[in-house]
Design a protein around this motif. Structure first.
Motif, PDB file in Angstrom:
ATOM      1  N   VAL A  68       0.943  -1.244  -0.013  1.00  0.00           N
ATOM      2  CA  VAL A  68       0.006   0.004   0.044  1.00  0.00           C
ATOM      3  C   VAL A  68       0.947   1.230  -0.045  1.00  0.00           C
ATOM      4  CG1 VAL A  68      -1.518   1.398   1.327  1.00  0.00           C
ATOM      5  CG2 VAL A  68      -1.713  -1.013   1.085  1.00  0.00           C
ATOM      6  N   ASN A  69       0.542   2.137  -0.932  1.00  0.00           N
ATOM      7  CA  ASN A  69       1.206   3.502  -0.985  1.00  0.00           C
ATOM      8  C   ASN A  69       0.974   4.388   0.112  1.00  0.00           C
ATOM      9  OD1 ASN A  69       3.097   2.902  -3.172  1.00  0.00           O
ATOM     10  ND2 ASN A  69       0.930   2.961  -4.589  1.00  0.00           N
ATOM     11  N   VAL A  70       1.790   4.616   1.121  1.00  0.00           N
ATOM     12  CA  VAL A  70       1.459   5.505   2.174  1.00  0.00           C
ATOM     13  C   VAL A  70       1.757   6.887   1.914  1.00  0.00           C
ATOM     14  CG1 VAL A  70       1.432   3.595   3.666  1.00  0.00           C
ATOM     15  CG2 VAL A  70       3.536   5.191   3.333  1.00  0.00           C
ATOM     16  N   MET A  71       2.635   7.342   0.944  1.00  0.00           N
ATOM     17  CA  MET A  71       3.197   8.743   0.491  1.00  0.00           C
ATOM     18  C   MET A  71       3.113   8.866  -0.884  1.00  0.00           C
ATOM     19  SD  MET A  71       6.788  10.398   1.723  1.00  0.00           S
ATOM     20  CE  MET A  71       7.864   9.372   0.783  1.00  0.00           C
ATOM     21  N   VAL A  72       2.728  10.192  -1.212  1.00  0.00           N
ATOM     22  CA  VAL A  72       2.859  10.594  -2.708  1.00  0.00           C
ATOM     23  C   VAL A  72       4.011  11.809  -2.471  1.00  0.00           C
ATOM     24  CG1 VAL A  72       1.866  11.697  -4.481  1.00  0.00           C
ATOM     25  CG2 VAL A  72       0.505   9.761  -3.300  1.00  0.00           C
ATOM     26  N   ASP A  73       4.840  11.922  -3.697  1.00  0.00           N
ATOM     27  CA  ASP A  73       5.711  12.877  -3.756  1.00  0.00           C
ATOM     28  C   ASP A  73       5.710  13.698  -5.136  1.00  0.00           C
ATOM     29  OD1 ASP A  73       7.848  14.662  -3.508  1.00  0.00           O
ATOM     30  OD2 ASP A  73       9.272  13.037  -4.148  1.00  0.00           O
ATOM     31  N   TRP A  74       5.282  14.993  -5.025  1.00  0.00           N
ATOM     32  CA  TRP A  74       5.474  15.679  -6.264  1.00  0.00           C
ATOM     33  C   TRP A  74       6.702  16.514  -6.140  1.00  0.00           C
ATOM     34  CZ3 TRP A  74       2.900  15.984 -10.630  1.00  0.00           C
ATOM     35  CH2 TRP A  74       1.597  15.544 -10.914  1.00  0.00           C
ATOM     36  N   VAL A  75       7.330  16.379  -7.196  1.00  0.00           N
ATOM     37  CA  VAL A  75       8.678  16.975  -7.389  1.00  0.00           C
ATOM     38  C   VAL A  75       8.638  18.280  -8.451  1.00  0.00           C
ATOM     39  CG1 VAL A  75      10.998  17.082  -8.186  1.00  0.00           C
ATOM     40  CG2 VAL A  75      10.138  14.976  -7.125  1.00  0.00           C
ATOM     41  N   VAL A  76       8.541  19.317  -7.905  1.00  0.00           N
ATOM     42  CA  VAL A  76       8.120  20.739  -8.760  1.00  0.00           C
ATOM     43  C   VAL A  76       9.483  21.323  -9.034  1.00  0.00           C
ATOM     44  CG1 VAL A  76       6.804  22.737  -8.928  1.00  0.00           C
ATOM     45  CG2 VAL A  76       5.834  20.736  -7.582  1.00  0.00           C
ATOM     46  N   ASP A 138     -18.061   6.142   5.465  1.00  0.00           N
ATOM     47  CA  ASP A 138     -17.937   7.263   6.298  1.00  0.00           C
ATOM     48  C   ASP A 138     -16.437   7.552   6.658  1.00  0.00           C
ATOM     49  OD1 ASP A 138     -20.438   8.062   5.645  1.00  0.00           O
ATOM     50  OD2 ASP A 138     -21.130   7.287   7.684  1.00  0.00           O
ATOM     51  N   GLY A 139     -15.928   8.712   6.751  1.00  0.00           N
ATOM     52  CA  GLY A 139     -14.570   9.037   7.364  1.00  0.00           C
ATOM     53  C   GLY A 139     -13.611   9.212   6.300  1.00  0.00           C
ATOM     54  N   PHE A 140     -12.406   8.883   6.379  1.00  0.00           N
ATOM     55  CA  PHE A 140     -11.345   8.974   5.515  1.00  0.00           C
ATOM     56  C   PHE A 140     -10.609   7.744   5.382  1.00  0.00           C
ATOM     57  CE2 PHE A 140     -12.776  13.235   6.755  1.00  0.00           C
ATOM     58  CZ  PHE A 140     -12.659  13.892   5.699  1.00  0.00           C
ATOM     59  N   LYS A 141     -10.040   7.326   4.296  1.00  0.00           N
ATOM     60  CA  LYS A 141      -9.136   6.456   3.945  1.00  0.00           C
ATOM     61  C   LYS A 141      -7.783   6.477   3.237  1.00  0.00           C
ATOM     62  CE  LYS A 141     -11.503   4.990  -0.271  1.00  0.00           C
ATOM     63  NZ  LYS A 141     -12.121   4.016  -1.179  1.00  0.00           N
ATOM     64  N   LEU A 142      -6.773   5.825   3.459  1.00  0.00           N
ATOM     65  CA  LEU A 142      -5.641   5.840   2.601  1.00  0.00           C
ATOM     66  C   LEU A 142      -6.031   5.324   1.074  1.00  0.00           C
ATOM     67  CD1 LEU A 142      -2.711   6.556   2.825  1.00  0.00           C
ATOM     68  CD2 LEU A 142      -2.285   4.167   3.262  1.00  0.00           C
ATOM     69  N   SER A 143      -5.764   6.179   0.160  1.00  0.00           N
ATOM     70  CA  SER A 143      -6.021   5.584  -1.281  1.00  0.00           C
ATOM     71  C   SER A 143      -5.306   6.728  -2.166  1.00  0.00           C
ATOM     72  CB  SER A 143      -7.223   5.583  -1.584  1.00  0.00           C
ATOM     73  OG  SER A 143      -7.370   5.239  -3.042  1.00  0.00           O
ATOM     74  N   ALA A 144      -3.986   6.283  -2.699  1.00  0.00           N
ATOM     75  CA  ALA A 144      -3.358   7.135  -3.423  1.00  0.00           C
ATOM     76  C   ALA A 144      -3.849   6.864  -4.744  1.00  0.00           C
ATOM     77  CB  ALA A 144      -1.644   6.611  -3.619  1.00  0.00           C
ATOM     78  N   LYS A 145      -4.481   5.681  -5.174  1.00  0.00           N
ATOM     79  CA  LYS A 145      -5.170   5.533  -6.397  1.00  0.00           C
ATOM     80  C   LYS A 145      -6.271   6.531  -6.737  1.00  0.00           C
ATOM     81  CE  LYS A 145      -7.170   1.803  -9.277  1.00  0.00           C
ATOM     82  NZ  LYS A 145      -7.637   0.373  -9.263  1.00  0.00           N
ATOM     83  N   GLU A 146      -6.974   6.703  -5.646  1.00  0.00           N
ATOM     84  CA  GLU A 146      -8.241   7.741  -5.894  1.00  0.00           C
ATOM     85  C   GLU A 146      -7.809   9.127  -5.865  1.00  0.00           C
ATOM     86  OE1 GLU A 146     -11.628   6.851  -3.219  1.00  0.00           O
ATOM     87  OE2 GLU A 146     -11.217   4.904  -3.227  1.00  0.00           O
ATOM     88  N   VAL A 147      -6.746   9.564  -5.078  1.00  0.00           N
ATOM     89  CA  VAL A 147      -6.367  10.955  -4.867  1.00  0.00           C
ATOM     90  C   VAL A 147      -5.414  11.246  -6.194  1.00  0.00           C
ATOM     91  CG1 VAL A 147      -4.853  12.643  -3.571  1.00  0.00           C
ATOM     92  CG2 VAL A 147      -6.417  10.837  -2.166  1.00  0.00           C
ATOM     93  N   VAL A 148      -4.616  10.632  -6.426  1.00  0.00           N
ATOM     94  CA  VAL A 148      -3.802  11.016  -7.739  1.00  0.00           C
ATOM     95  C   VAL A 148      -4.428   9.835  -8.664  1.00  0.00           C
ATOM     96  CG1 VAL A 148      -1.447  11.576  -8.491  1.00  0.00           C
ATOM     97  CG2 VAL A 148      -1.842  11.459  -6.139  1.00  0.00           C
TER      98      VAL A 148
END
Length: 360
Positions: A68-76, A138-148
């Motif tokens: 499970v991906n727990v972190m996302v990194d945007w390099v700007v 309800d509430g929130f969950k960890l999901s890199a697939k849905e966020v990005v």
């Protein structure tokens, strides 16, 4: 301009050390500038990076899986238009990029936002925990697939460009050739780069094969020319031997008549021995002159094929001069007259080329 990458639990330790330089980073281009690195998220998230991740994950639903991906990194990266424009514009750009990303992904999810000044080009690592709304429970969950997701990647650079244009009052070049079709992840960029390299290698291979074919063809032509030259040499050698035989025959001619009172050959009135020798010499010279004439004739024909005659060059120059005068006269006409004559001009050209009808 900006690239995204996702990380599982097992990979975040190395990246967190890379962000804050707590671990040695090899290959830095400007190591003396490491002291200039700074974290834009410090005031919003003062905790240790790893401690914050553990805390945030404890507040949301997380699947119990190692991958499970727990972190996302945007390099700007700082745009080229702002390179060497001074620290004011650089700082303004990164702060506005931080504001844009915090609003997009939630300030409460930001791990850190380190700006690195000690590498080739100034850039920011915006790291965050990808938290999405859990609509089922309800509430929130960890999901890199849905966020990005694809939509987020597709609109990212356009939205960032619009934000910066409002801030700077001008386009600072975020939407370049690499981002006009939407952002791609680092893996996708690597695949695209690999495909480009493969295409280049394929084109190079095709070019080499084409050159090999050309060389083979050139070798075949050379072999054919060699055979032709060898045949020509054999023909010239045979011709020389034949001419030499004729000369030998002439030189071997001996008058068989007895001499008369005054040195003349009996039976041939008015012909002396010296006359016979002169005739033989003239015959040999005639043969040699014929050979020279044939060689000159061959040279003349070759030159004639390569060089146009004086009459051809004169006619061509005269035709060009006439066409140039007509073109200059047409250019001097008023624009409205040109527009009226131009269709007729095209029609005349088509007739000359055999594509139009005959002029009545």
């Amino acid at each position: 301009m900006a690239h995204m990458q996702k990380f599982s639990r097992g990979a975040i330790g190395h990246m967190l050390g890379h962000y804050d330089r707590s671990k040695e980073v090899s290959g830095l281009k400007i190591p003396v500038n490491t002291v200039l690195n700074y974290n834009l998220a410090y005031n919003d998230q003062p905790l240790n990076q790893l401690d914050f991740i553990h805390q945030r994950l404890s507040e949301i639903r997380v699947q119990n899986r190692k991958d499970v991906n727990v972190m996302v990194d945007w390099v700007v990266t700082l745009p080229r238009s702002l390179n060497n424009q001074g620290p004011v514009d650089e700082d303004k750009f990164f702060r506005e990029a931080y504001n844009f990303l915090s609003e997009r992904y939630g300030k409460e999810n930001v791990i850190s936002a380190y700006v690195h000044m000690d590498e080739t080009t100034p850039h920011m690592h915006f790291a965050f925990v990808p938290v999405a709304e859990d609509k089922k429970r309800d509430g929130f969950k960890l999901s890199a697939k849905e966020v990005v997701n694809r939509q987020d990647l597709r609109t990212f650079h356009k939205d960032l460009s619009d934000h910066m244009e409002r801030v700077f009052g001008r386009d600072i070049g975020i939407l370049n050739e690499a981002t006009q079709e939407g952002n791609r992840s680092i893996e996708e960029l690597k695949r695209a780069t690999a495909q480009e390299e493969l295409q280049k290698a394929t084109l190079k291979t095709q070019e080499m094969l084409s050159n090999v074919k050309k060389l083979k063809k050139a070798m075949e032509v050379s072999k054919a020319k060699k055979k032709g030259i060898e045949s020509e040499i054999e023909a010239l050698q045979a011709k020389y031997e034949g001419r030499q035989m004729r000369i030998n025959e002439i030189t071997q001619i001996k008058p068989e008549y007895g001499k008369g009172l005054f040195g003349n050959i009996k039976g041939i009135s008015g012909v002396s021995v010296s006359d016979i020798e002169k005739l033989k010499a003239m015959a040999i010279e005639g043969l040699e002159a014929k050979d020279r004439l044939e060689r000159l004739q061959g040279d003349y024909e070759r030159v004639k094929r390569l060089v146009p005659t004086f009459e051809e060059r004169t006619a061509e120059a005269r035709e060009k001069a006439i066409l140039r005068e007509k073109a200059q006269a047409f250019d001097r006409l008023p624009d409205d007259v040109k527009r009226q004559l131009l269709p007729q001009k095209i029609k005349v050209q088509e007739i000359r080329l055999g594509k139009g009808k005959k002029i009545e």
